[in-house]
Design a protein around this motif. Sequence first.
Motif, short mmCIF file in Angstrom:
data_model
loop_
_atom_site.label_atom_id
_atom_site.label_comp_id
_atom_site.label_asym_id
_atom_site.label_seq_id
_atom_site.Cartn_x
_atom_site.Cartn_y
_atom_site.Cartn_z
N SER A 13 0.84 -1.20 0.00
CA SER A 13 0.00 0.00 0.00
C SER A 13 0.87 1.24 0.00
O SER A 13 1.85 1.33 0.75
CB SER A 13 -0.90 0.02 1.24
OG SER A 13 -1.61 1.25 1.30
N ARG A 15 -0.53 4.22 0.65
CA ARG A 15 -1.31 5.17 1.45
C ARG A 15 -0.54 5.58 2.71
O ARG A 15 0.02 4.74 3.39
CB ARG A 15 -2.60 4.47 1.86
CG ARG A 15 -3.81 5.31 2.08
CD ARG A 15 -5.03 4.41 2.13
NE ARG A 15 -5.03 3.51 3.27
CZ ARG A 15 -5.38 3.83 4.51
NH1 ARG A 15 -5.76 5.06 4.78
NH2 ARG A 15 -5.36 2.94 5.48
N SER A 18 -1.56 3.79 5.86
CA SER A 18 -1.83 2.37 5.55
C SER A 18 -1.67 1.45 6.76
O SER A 18 -0.65 1.47 7.46
CB SER A 18 -0.85 1.93 4.46
OG SER A 18 -0.69 0.55 4.45
N ASN A 20 -1.28 -1.69 6.43
CA ASN A 20 -0.26 -2.66 6.05
C ASN A 20 1.15 -2.12 6.28
O ASN A 20 2.03 -2.85 6.72
CB ASN A 20 -0.47 -3.11 4.60
CG ASN A 20 -1.66 -4.04 4.51
OD1 ASN A 20 -1.55 -5.22 4.81
ND2 ASN A 20 -2.83 -3.50 4.16
N TYR A 86 -10.12 -8.63 -4.46
CA TYR A 86 -9.87 -10.05 -4.25
C TYR A 86 -8.51 -10.50 -4.78
O TYR A 86 -8.31 -11.69 -5.04
CB TYR A 86 -10.96 -10.92 -4.89
CG TYR A 86 -12.26 -11.03 -4.11
CD1 TYR A 86 -12.41 -10.42 -2.88
CD2 TYR A 86 -13.33 -11.78 -4.60
CE1 TYR A 86 -13.59 -10.53 -2.16
CE2 TYR A 86 -14.52 -11.90 -3.89
CZ TYR A 86 -14.63 -11.26 -2.67
OH TYR A 86 -15.81 -11.39 -1.96
C1 LIG Z 1 -9.03 -0.57 -5.01
C2 LIG Z 1 -9.41 -1.22 -3.71
C3 LIG Z 1 -9.89 -2.51 -3.72
C4 LIG Z 1 -10.21 -3.14 -2.52
N1 LIG Z 1 -10.61 -4.45 -2.55
C5 LIG Z 1 -10.74 -5.11 -1.38
C6 LIG Z 1 -10.97 -6.52 -1.38
O1 LIG Z 1 -11.03 -7.17 -2.40
N2 LIG Z 1 -11.08 -7.14 -0.17
C7 LIG Z 1 -10.97 -6.46 1.02
O2 LIG Z 1 -11.08 -7.07 2.08
N3 LIG Z 1 -10.79 -5.11 1.03
C8 LIG Z 1 -10.65 -4.44 -0.13
N4 LIG Z 1 -10.38 -3.09 -0.12
C9 LIG Z 1 -10.33 -2.38 1.17
C10 LIG Z 1 -8.93 -2.45 1.78
O3 LIG Z 1 -8.81 -3.64 2.53
C11 LIG Z 1 -8.71 -1.25 2.69
O4 LIG Z 1 -8.82 -0.06 1.93
C12 LIG Z 1 -7.39 -1.31 3.39
O5 LIG Z 1 -7.35 -0.34 4.40
C13 LIG Z 1 -6.25 -1.07 2.42
O6 LIG Z 1 -5.03 -1.31 3.07
P1 LIG Z 1 -4.10 -0.12 3.62
O7 LIG Z 1 -4.79 0.43 4.84
O8 LIG Z 1 -2.82 -0.80 3.94
O9 LIG Z 1 -3.98 0.91 2.54
C14 LIG Z 1 -10.10 -2.44 -1.30
C15 LIG Z 1 -9.63 -1.13 -1.31
C16 LIG Z 1 -9.28 -0.52 -2.49
C17 LIG Z 1 -8.73 0.89 -2.46
#
Ligand SMILES: Cc1cc2nc3c(=O)[nH]c(=O)nc-3n(C[C@H](O)[C@H](O)[C@H](O)COP(=O)(O)O)c2cc1C
Length: 193
Positions: A13, A15, A18, A20, A86
């Motif tokens: 990520s 962000r 984030s 992660n 996914y």
């Molecule tokens: C483009 C996009 C697709 C996502 N698809 C999924 C998904 O398939 N499954 C899920 O559990 N969360 C999904 N999310 C939500 C992410 O789990 C959530 O935004 C998470 O906080 C991202 O990780 P980060 O905080 O490290 O940036 C998606 C988010 C984005 C921006």
Amino acid sequence: MAAHLHFVGISGSLRKDSWNTMLLKSCFSLLPSDVTMEVASIGDLPLYNADNDLPAVEQRPLPVKQFRDILSKADGIVIVSPEYNYSIPGGLKNAIDWASRGTDSPLLNKVVALMGATPGLWGTNKMQVAFHPVFQFLNIRSVYKPEVLVNQANKKFDDNGILIDEMTKDVVKKQLEALKALIFQLRGEKIQG
Ligand SMILES: Cc1cc2nc3c(=O)[nH]c(=O)nc-3n(C[C@H](O)[C@H](O)[C@H](O)COP(=O)(O)O)c2cc1C
């Protein structure tokens, strides 16, 4: 004398806040003995373009060369990533693609620990499964157990981004220890220290 190992961590990520990246940073305080870690950023990598890759490797963009150089120093790689639709986030897959080509690929035959965090319920399970064909193609060995799937991440870090959930800390620590053990196992060495 215990052998020193070096891990390279990658967050999937970009962000600023984030979950992660927070999880990856928390690994620094959970590393096994005689292990160091540095983080390789994927944010400056351009989109993969084979015209700037094999066989004209001198044309690889500077951020790609730097990324590959950092990875080449790794005894083990720690990937911590969200799940996007996914699957593996595009930016992370792009980074893997840049590092994957050539007989000098710093990913070939490497050993990897994979983790994911999400505020949702399912803990990045499908992203992790999507990595297995990638690992197979590159002959990467991954830690199978324990799996680290951090769900409801918003409840597991404090306001400063510090991991405060003891069960999560424990499983991350165990996975990092398993990464160290797998590296020694594949080298045919006994774990020391
Ligand atoms: C483009 C996009 C697709 C996502 N698809 C999924 C998904 O398939 N499954 C899920 O559990 N969360 C999904 N999310 C939500 C992410 O789990 C959530 O935004 C998470 O906080 C991202 O990780 P980060 O905080 O490290 O940036 C998606 C988010 C984005 C921006």
